[in-house]
Design an enzyme around this catalytic site. Sequence first.
Site, short mmCIF file in Angstrom:
data_model
loop_
_atom_site.label_atom_id
_atom_site.label_comp_id
_atom_site.label_asym_id
_atom_site.label_seq_id
_atom_site.Cartn_x
_atom_site.Cartn_y
_atom_site.Cartn_z
N GLY A 18 29.13 37.22 42.90
CA GLY A 18 28.06 37.28 41.92
C GLY A 18 28.37 38.26 40.82
O GLY A 18 29.54 38.57 40.56
N SER A 19 27.34 38.77 40.20
CA SER A 19 27.52 39.64 39.03
C SER A 19 28.01 41.01 39.43
O SER A 19 27.81 41.48 40.57
CB SER A 19 26.19 39.78 38.28
N GLU A 78 33.64 39.65 44.94
CA GLU A 78 34.24 38.76 43.94
C GLU A 78 33.22 38.67 42.82
O GLU A 78 32.24 37.94 42.90
CB GLU A 78 34.53 37.40 44.58
N LEU A 79 33.47 39.47 41.77
CA LEU A 79 32.47 39.68 40.73
C LEU A 79 32.82 38.93 39.46
O LEU A 79 33.64 38.02 39.46
CB LEU A 79 32.31 41.19 40.49
N CYS A 121 33.26 32.15 36.58
CA CYS A 121 33.68 33.52 36.28
C CYS A 121 35.06 33.59 35.65
O CYS A 121 35.42 34.62 35.07
CB CYS A 121 33.61 34.39 37.53
N GLU A 160 30.25 39.18 30.60
CA GLU A 160 30.47 37.80 31.05
C GLU A 160 29.33 36.93 30.55
O GLU A 160 28.18 37.11 30.96
CB GLU A 160 30.52 37.77 32.58
#
Length: 474
Positions: free
Chosen positions: A229-230, A249-250, A283, A377
Site C-alpha cells: 500500500g501507500s 511493498e510501498l 505502483c 505517487e
Amino acid sequence: MPEYPEGLPIGAGWVSVSDASDVVFPYDGSVIGSAPVGTPDLATRAIDEAVAVAHEVAALPSRTRRQLLNDVAAALRSHREEFEQLLVLETGKPLVDCRVEVARTIVTWEAAAEEVSRLHGETVPLDLLPSGDGLVGFWKRKPIGVVVGIAGFNYPVLLASHKIAPAIAAGCPVVVKPAPQTPLATLWLVHLVRSVAPIPAMVQLVTGDAAVGSALVTDRRVGAVSFTGSAAVGHQIARDAAPTKTLLELGSNAALVVAEDADLEAAADAVLRGGFYASGQACISVQRVLVVSSVASDFTARVLARLGEVVVGDPRAETTRVSKLIDSRSTDRVVEWVDKATAAGARVLAGGSLVDGALEPTVLADVPDGVECWDEEIFGPVVCLRTVSDVDAAFAAVNASRYGLHASVYSRSLSTAFRALDELDVGGVVVNEVPGFRSDTMPYGGVKDSGIGREGPRFAVEELTVTRMAVLRP
C-alpha cells in the site's frame, strides 16, 4: 457471483458478522455484491486461531504443502474467467489488466509450490577456532510464525496471493486483510484455499477498517506483517508493529529514462503501455519520463501521436485501457494534483479532462520539483515529461526522489545499461522495457520510502522463515 459461505473465514469455519457493506462497480456505481465487515475483536480471534494451529501447520510435510499450493493453482485455472470478470466489476480495472492479474496469480501459486522443495539449510565449519574441534554445525529454516498479510485494492487477488502462498510454503498460518473496496475476489480465493487445505484455520481472512488492521499488526504474537500500500500507511504499520518483522511493498513514482541513443519508437510505446495500464493505478506505472534534450522533441511527438491508442471507456470492453479510478475521491485527488502542477508552471500536452467521470490519459511537460505530480505517487493515468541535458542529469533526477521501486532506461548502449544497474537507487532496473515489468518469480521490492523486504515466492519464503542453528558434539 461466486458462491462461498456467509460471514468471515475464521478458525475452522465461517463466523457470522453483524455488519455488511456494499461493493460497487467503480464504472457506474452499481452494487455488485455485499461483503461482511469484520471488527478488531474478530481480528484478535483470527490471531488466536492462527496461534492455536501454528505448530500443526509448521509440522505439515513438504509434500502436503506443495500439493496444497498446486491444488490452489489448479482451482484458479478452472475458475479463471470467473475471477477475471469479478475483478473487473470489483476494481473497475480494464479487462485486459484483470486477465493479466489472474495469469500472474496462477504463476505465483505454482512458483510457491516449487519453493517448498528448496527450503533447506547447510552445514557450517565450526572448527575454524580450536573451540569448535569435534563439533558439527548446520542450520535449517523454520517458519517465522503467524503471518499477517494486508493487500491493496488495485490487484487484490495477486497481492493477497503474494502473502498467502509463500506463508503456506514456509509453514506459517496466515491472516489476510483485503482492501475495504475489493474484498470479494479475495474472499473467494481464501474459500478455495480452505476447501483443499488440511487445516482450514491455516488461512483466514478478516475485513474491516484501519482499526481491524491495527488489531492485527499490533498483536505481539504475530511473527511477520506483510503490507502492500501507500508509504504513509506502511510507515505507520512499521511503527505500530515494532519489533515484529515488517515487509513493506510501498509506493513509487517510477521513472523512465530516454537516452540520446534510445529506440524512440520503442520508448514511446513503453510510455503508452507502461503509463496507463490499470488506469495508472499501479505502483510501477510510468510516471516520470526523463528525456535527453537532443531527442526530446522527436520523442514527445511520437508519444502524442499515438496517445489516441489508449482507449478510455467501459472496463468490460476488450479495447479499453483506461477507465474510472477506484472511487471519486481518488479521481478528485488526481485532478487536484494536475491543477496544482499547472499552477506551478507545468504544461498540459494532452488530456487533463474528465470523460464521463474518467480522467483522460494525461501528459504533462515542465513539471517542477516540489509538486505532487512529480514528487509523489499519483496513482492515476498521468505521465510527466522532463527534458534533461544528458544521462547523468537523468540519473540524478531519478535518485532525487524519496522513492525507489523500479526504474527503466531506454538506450542502445551496454555501457549505459550497466551504469544504470550500478547507479540507480531503486529495487529494480529494467533496460529497454517498461518499469512496470514484473515476473512474479523475481525479487520485487524497493528502497528508501518504497519499502523493505522482497516479494516473489522464493524471496518471500526466505523472509517468512528464520534460521535455526544446530551445534552438535557427537
